[in-house]
Scaffold this motif. Structure first.
Motif, PDB file in Angstrom:
ATOM      1  N   LEU A   1     -12.516  -1.384   8.620  1.00  0.00           N
ATOM      2  CA  LEU A   1     -11.510  -0.991   7.218  1.00  0.00           C
ATOM      3  C   LEU A   1     -10.173  -0.183   8.429  1.00  0.00           C
ATOM      4  O   LEU A   1      -9.233  -1.283   7.678  1.00  0.00           O
ATOM      5  CB  LEU A   1     -12.402  -0.165   6.724  1.00  0.00           C
ATOM      6  CG  LEU A   1     -13.178  -1.704   4.943  1.00  0.00           C
ATOM      7  CD1 LEU A   1     -13.404  -0.074   4.531  1.00  0.00           C
ATOM      8  CD2 LEU A   1     -11.792  -2.146   4.931  1.00  0.00           C
TER       9      LEU A   1
ATOM     10  N   PRO B   1      -8.459  -0.778  11.336  1.00  0.00           N
ATOM     11  CA  PRO B   1      -7.238  -1.438  11.541  1.00  0.00           C
ATOM     12  C   PRO B   1      -6.611  -2.364   9.806  1.00  0.00           C
ATOM     13  O   PRO B   1      -5.095  -2.976   9.874  1.00  0.00           O
ATOM     14  CB  PRO B   1      -8.192  -2.322  12.090  1.00  0.00           C
ATOM     15  CG  PRO B   1      -9.059  -1.703  12.890  1.00  0.00           C
ATOM     16  CD  PRO B   1      -9.923  -1.243  11.807  1.00  0.00           C
ATOM     17  N   LEU B   2      -7.924  -3.040   9.436  1.00  0.00           N
ATOM     18  CA  LEU B   2      -6.586  -3.665   7.930  1.00  0.00           C
ATOM     19  C   LEU B   2      -6.078  -2.768   7.397  1.00  0.00           C
ATOM     20  O   LEU B   2      -5.005  -3.091   6.402  1.00  0.00           O
ATOM     21  CB  LEU B   2      -7.809  -3.892   7.182  1.00  0.00           C
ATOM     22  CG  LEU B   2      -9.220  -5.243   8.063  1.00  0.00           C
ATOM     23  CD1 LEU B   2     -10.323  -5.981   7.168  1.00  0.00           C
ATOM     24  CD2 LEU B   2      -7.649  -5.949   8.010  1.00  0.00           C
TER      25      LEU B   2
ATOM     26  N   LEU C   1      -2.735  -2.187   8.542  1.00  0.00           N
ATOM     27  CA  LEU C   1      -2.286  -3.377   8.768  1.00  0.00           C
ATOM     28  C   LEU C   1      -1.577  -3.328   6.566  1.00  0.00           C
ATOM     29  O   LEU C   1      -0.103  -3.314   6.763  1.00  0.00           O
ATOM     30  CB  LEU C   1      -2.973  -4.938   8.882  1.00  0.00           C
ATOM     31  CG  LEU C   1      -1.772  -5.565   8.870  1.00  0.00           C
ATOM     32  CD1 LEU C   1      -1.265  -5.906   9.785  1.00  0.00           C
ATOM     33  CD2 LEU C   1      -3.066  -6.845   8.867  1.00  0.00           C
TER      34      LEU C   1
ATOM     35  N   ALA D   1       1.245  -0.978   6.146  1.00  0.00           N
ATOM     36  CA  ALA D   1       3.144  -1.477   6.473  1.00  0.00           C
ATOM     37  C   ALA D   1       3.383  -3.005   6.201  1.00  0.00           C
ATOM     38  O   ALA D   1       4.294  -3.701   6.101  1.00  0.00           O
ATOM     39  CB  ALA D   1       2.772  -1.763   8.199  1.00  0.00           C
ATOM     40  N   LEU D   2       2.719  -3.538   5.346  1.00  0.00           N
ATOM     41  CA  LEU D   2       3.154  -4.586   4.251  1.00  0.00           C
ATOM     42  C   LEU D   2       3.516  -4.476   2.915  1.00  0.00           C
ATOM     43  O   LEU D   2       3.204  -3.148   1.895  1.00  0.00           O
ATOM     44  CB  LEU D   2       0.987  -5.652   3.177  1.00  0.00           C
ATOM     45  CG  LEU D   2       0.554  -6.126   4.952  1.00  0.00           C
ATOM     46  CD1 LEU D   2      -0.406  -6.390   4.833  1.00  0.00           C
ATOM     47  CD2 LEU D   2       1.550  -6.348   6.029  1.00  0.00           C
ATOM     48  N   PRO D   3       4.906  -5.678   2.026  1.00  0.00           N
ATOM     49  CA  PRO D   3       5.325  -5.200   1.581  1.00  0.00           C
ATOM     50  C   PRO D   3       4.629  -5.536   0.077  1.00  0.00           C
ATOM     51  O   PRO D   3       4.271  -6.233  -0.524  1.00  0.00           O
ATOM     52  CB  PRO D   3       6.486  -5.781   1.160  1.00  0.00           C
ATOM     53  CG  PRO D   3       6.113  -6.786   2.012  1.00  0.00           C
ATOM     54  CD  PRO D   3       5.011  -6.315   3.008  1.00  0.00           C
TER      55      PRO D   3
ATOM     56  N   VAL E   1       4.341  -4.061  -2.695  1.00  0.00           N
ATOM     57  CA  VAL E   1       5.340  -4.211  -3.524  1.00  0.00           C
ATOM     58  C   VAL E   1       5.482  -5.340  -4.332  1.00  0.00           C
ATOM     59  O   VAL E   1       5.320  -5.498  -5.288  1.00  0.00           O
ATOM     60  CB  VAL E   1       6.722  -3.772  -4.265  1.00  0.00           C
ATOM     61  CG1 VAL E   1       6.930  -2.159  -4.022  1.00  0.00           C
ATOM     62  CG2 VAL E   1       7.079  -3.476  -2.426  1.00  0.00           C
ATOM     63  N   GLY E   2       5.028  -6.251  -3.823  1.00  0.00           N
ATOM     64  CA  GLY E   2       5.548  -7.686  -4.030  1.00  0.00           C
ATOM     65  C   GLY E   2       3.822  -8.277  -4.763  1.00  0.00           C
ATOM     66  O   GLY E   2       4.196  -9.078  -5.100  1.00  0.00           O
ATOM     67  N   ILE E   3       3.263  -7.166  -4.920  1.00  0.00           N
ATOM     68  CA  ILE E   3       2.031  -7.726  -6.583  1.00  0.00           C
ATOM     69  C   ILE E   3       2.587  -7.915  -7.008  1.00  0.00           C
ATOM     70  O   ILE E   3       1.984  -7.597  -8.342  1.00  0.00           O
ATOM     71  CB  ILE E   3       0.995  -7.161  -5.433  1.00  0.00           C
ATOM     72  CG1 ILE E   3       0.802  -6.195  -5.744  1.00  0.00           C
ATOM     73  CG2 ILE E   3       0.140  -7.625  -3.852  1.00  0.00           C
ATOM     74  CD1 ILE E   3      -1.123  -5.204  -5.402  1.00  0.00           C
TER      75      ILE E   3
ATOM     76  N   PRO F   1       4.609  -9.227 -10.296  1.00  0.00           N
ATOM     77  CA  PRO F   1       4.550  -9.790 -10.574  1.00  0.00           C
ATOM     78  C   PRO F   1       3.314 -10.524 -11.111  1.00  0.00           C
ATOM     79  O   PRO F   1       2.186 -10.504 -12.232  1.00  0.00           O
ATOM     80  CB  PRO F   1       5.420 -11.118  -9.939  1.00  0.00           C
ATOM     81  CG  PRO F   1       5.437 -10.489  -8.763  1.00  0.00           C
ATOM     82  CD  PRO F   1       5.384  -9.465  -8.233  1.00  0.00           C
ATOM     83  N   ILE F   2       2.074 -10.239  -9.970  1.00  0.00           N
ATOM     84  CA  ILE F   2       1.113 -10.647 -10.189  1.00  0.00           C
ATOM     85  C   ILE F   2      -0.108  -9.544 -11.060  1.00  0.00           C
ATOM     86  O   ILE F   2      -0.913 -10.090 -11.974  1.00  0.00           O
ATOM     87  CB  ILE F   2      -0.483 -10.839  -9.319  1.00  0.00           C
ATOM     88  CG1 ILE F   2       0.744 -11.987  -7.949  1.00  0.00           C
ATOM     89  CG2 ILE F   2      -1.359 -10.796  -9.657  1.00  0.00           C
ATOM     90  CD1 ILE F   2       0.136 -11.683  -6.938  1.00  0.00           C
TER      91      ILE F   2
ATOM     92  N   THR G   1       5.964   9.282  -3.539  1.00  0.00           N
ATOM     93  CA  THR G   1       6.837   8.276  -3.359  1.00  0.00           C
ATOM     94  C   THR G   1       6.529   7.337  -3.497  1.00  0.00           C
ATOM     95  O   THR G   1       7.247   6.411  -3.914  1.00  0.00           O
ATOM     96  CB  THR G   1       7.509   8.938  -1.900  1.00  0.00           C
ATOM     97  OG1 THR G   1       7.711   9.961  -1.273  1.00  0.00           O
ATOM     98  CG2 THR G   1       8.593   7.931  -2.434  1.00  0.00           C
TER      99      THR G   1
ATOM    100  N   ILE H   1       8.193   4.426  -6.906  1.00  0.00           N
ATOM    101  CA  ILE H   1       8.604   3.494  -6.235  1.00  0.00           C
ATOM    102  C   ILE H   1       7.747   2.006  -6.961  1.00  0.00           C
ATOM    103  O   ILE H   1       8.169   1.000  -7.024  1.00  0.00           O
ATOM    104  CB  ILE H   1       8.531   3.770  -5.063  1.00  0.00           C
ATOM    105  CG1 ILE H   1       9.522   3.919  -3.972  1.00  0.00           C
ATOM    106  CG2 ILE H   1       9.138   1.860  -3.944  1.00  0.00           C
ATOM    107  CD1 ILE H   1       9.239   3.738  -2.044  1.00  0.00           C
TER     108      ILE H   1
ATOM    109  N   VAL I   1       9.239  -0.283  -9.446  1.00  0.00           N
ATOM    110  CA  VAL I   1      10.074  -1.415  -8.871  1.00  0.00           C
ATOM    111  C   VAL I   1       9.201  -2.770 -10.085  1.00  0.00           C
ATOM    112  O   VAL I   1       9.534  -4.243 -10.426  1.00  0.00           O
ATOM    113  CB  VAL I   1       9.404  -2.409  -7.830  1.00  0.00           C
ATOM    114  CG1 VAL I   1       9.686  -3.585  -7.545  1.00  0.00           C
ATOM    115  CG2 VAL I   1      10.231  -0.952  -6.588  1.00  0.00           C
TER     116      VAL I   1
END
Lengths: 257, 288
Positions: A92, A94-95, A98, A101-103, A105-107, A109-110, A185, A189, A193
């Motif tokens: 878990l 390493p995941l 990972l 570091a992903l964006p 906030v893009g979720i 709209p879902i 923070t 954010i 967003v």
């Protein structure tokens, strides 16, 4: 107290200087208000639209707090659960690193589709954003108790839960608080967003995106001011609790020895 | 590579969980769809199978996202506005330009803060405090303001990306340039090294681990900035614009495909920096 004021003076002076330069620059150069309003104009706007700003604040902070509490608690709980299985940890962590570091906030709209326009969808975004930093930090924290201390617990014949409650969780506190501070923070954010993607016509993110559309930039700055104050106070409150908790921890150990 | 097997197993478990969740979440919708079509003789297998292949599911199944990615990346010309390559390229440009300027500015400011004592005392608290502020709230406004100056297209989003990556880099680099311990600094003093020499021979090399750590955070932040900026000005394209368009038209598969592309970009950027970091730090004989 005197030393404290001496510490505070340079940053306060610097801040005041920036504000004064800003005000003077806007006035002397005649910068149009739709590009950069003067600080005085922003504060005037702030003072005259308190009810709107307060309603926005309440709407947004609901999502922030609910998501923050749920996400951080879930992260901590999962960290404790996988703590007994080095296999799951190796899988878990390493995941988790990972995903941090992903964006995420893009979720937004879902989540707005799943949980509707109200604050619940914002809370959902915040849950996902705050979960992973807490998971990674808490896992590191739980393994931070030294071998000597663990051996001591073993010689006391302490079982797993006693070791967890009396040694490893307290030892993990600094790490947990580190995640809690990062998460303040992230939570702000995430909620703001997520409001760009749809809200019932209230909320700080909604206010910013609509007022930008109307070109009333002073209102945008007023909302940003509220968001900045809310964000830093949130951070300050968590830091204060951290100091208390760490203080308790130190004094507790002090009494024992 | 000790963790490859556990990671693989966790990923497989997550995928399995995803399929179950997708079936459960889409089943009510699919049941309504069957009812509307006048079918009531379907078996559970039919229901599950159909739930996992809906056109506008609540949660698309992983294979649908893969199919969408394949359709939009491999089957579509890279220059086509309908393909994801076109939009990912826009986002990547914004991110890289923004990151370059943001990181340079951040490093410059860190050096400045370190060399001018009074600046450190007056500015550092503000830079640290700015970390607690949801800076991204400024993004829509910056786009509109730059629009007034006829700065459109990639530039405004790169500005926001730069702006978001700049703060973490400054904070990380100030920490890094201050990381040599007093003993080492004293040694430099006994060599009667000038501040510039101390900087080049001690402080800059010592800050390398912090440099790479802040580059990773900065690159990730720049991508988030670019995507959010695209949401606020979606007519120029980019992955954020795809997210917004998908949410307008209820195209969930499209949203997920854009999301995965953004995630892959971010992971690739951070991974590249991580690789560079490992190579350089090993050559510089940093242990951890």
């Amino acid at each position: 107290m005197n030393a404290r004021t001496a510490d505070l003076a340079p940053p306060l002076l610097f801040g005041a200087a920036v504000l004064a330069l800003w005000e003077a620059g806007v006035r002397l150069l005649g910068v149009p208000a739709i590009i950069l309003p003067a600080p005085s104009a922003i504060f005037l706007r702030l003072a005259t639209s308190v009810p709107t700003l307060a309603a926005d604040f309440v709407q947004t902070i609901q999502g922030v707090l609910a998501g923050y509490a749920l996400g951080s608690a879930a992260g901590l709980a999962v960290a404790i659960l996988i703590d007994r299985s080095p296999f799951l940890q190796r899988g878990l962590l390493p995941l988790g690193n990972l995903v941090s570091a992903l964006p995420i906030v893009g979720i937004a709209p879902i989540m707005v589709m799943w949980f509707g326009f109200d604050w619940q969808s914002k809370a959902a975004v915040v849950v996902v954003m705050t979960f992973f930093p807490m998971l990674v930090n808490a896992t590191a924290g739980l393994s931070s108790a030294g071998a000597m201390e663990r051996d001591l617990m073993k010689t006391y014949a302490a079982d797993y839960f006693q070791t967890l409650g009396k040694l490893r969780l307290p030892a993990a506190l600094p790490f947990v608080f580190n995640a809690l501070k990062i998460n303040t923070t992230l939570a702000m954010i995430g909620a703001i967003v997520a409001e760009f993607f749809g809200t019932p016509t209230v909320g700080m993110g909604f206010r910013i995106s609509t007022e930008v559309g109307h070109l009333s930039i002073d209102m945008v700055w007023a909302t940003i001011f509220v968001a900045a104050v809310a964000g830093s106070s949130f951070y300050a409150i968590v830091s204060l609790i951290e100091r208390r908790a760490t203080f308790w921890h130190a004094s507790y150990r002090g009494r024992e020895s | 590579m000790k963790s490859a097997l556990p990671v693989a197993i966790v990923v497989i478990a997550l995928l399995a969980f995803w399929y179950v969740a997708a079936a459960l979440m889409n089943a009510p919708l699919q049941r309504d769809a069957f009812a509307n079509a006048g079918r009531d003789d379907y078996s559970t297998t039919d229901l599950v199978g159909a739930s996992l292949n809906m056109e506008r599911p609540k949660l698309p199944a992983p294979h649908q996202i893969v199919a969408e990615l394949d359709r939009l990346i491999l089957q579509t010309a890279p220059t086509s506005k309908r393909g994801l390559v076109y939009h990912a390229w826009i986002t990547l440009q914004e991110t890289l330009i923004g990151f370059f300027f943001g990181a340079s500015l951040g490093i410059g400011l860190a050096v400045l803060v370190l060399s001018v004592r009074s600046l450190e005392r007056s500015m550092m608290p503000w830079i640290v405090a700015s970390q607690t502020v949801p800076i991204i709230a400024l993004a829509p406004m910056i786009v509109v303001i730059l629009n007034q100056f006829d700065i459109t297209g990639i530039a405004p989003k790169a500005v926001i990306a730069a702006y978001l990556s700049f703060f973490p880099v400054t904070v990380g680099m100030v920490k890094g340039l201050r990381s040599p311990d007093p003993l080492q600094l004293d040694l430099m003093r006994t060599y009667s090294a000038t501040p510039a020499q101390t900087f080049v021979k001690l402080r800059a090399p010592a800050s390398a681990p912090f440099f790479f750590a802040s580059m990773k955070i900065g690159a990730a932040a720049a991508l988030v900035g670019a995507v959010v900026a695209e949401v606020t000005k979606s007519e120029d394209g980019g992955l954020g614009a795809r997210l917004l368009a998908g949410s307008y038209y209820g195209q969930t598969v499209q949203i997920w495909a854009a999301l995965f592309t953004a995630a892959a970009l971010s992971a690739a950027l951070v991974g590249l920096i991580g690789l560079a970091s490992r190579l350089v730090l090993r050559r510089m004989a940093f242990t951890s």
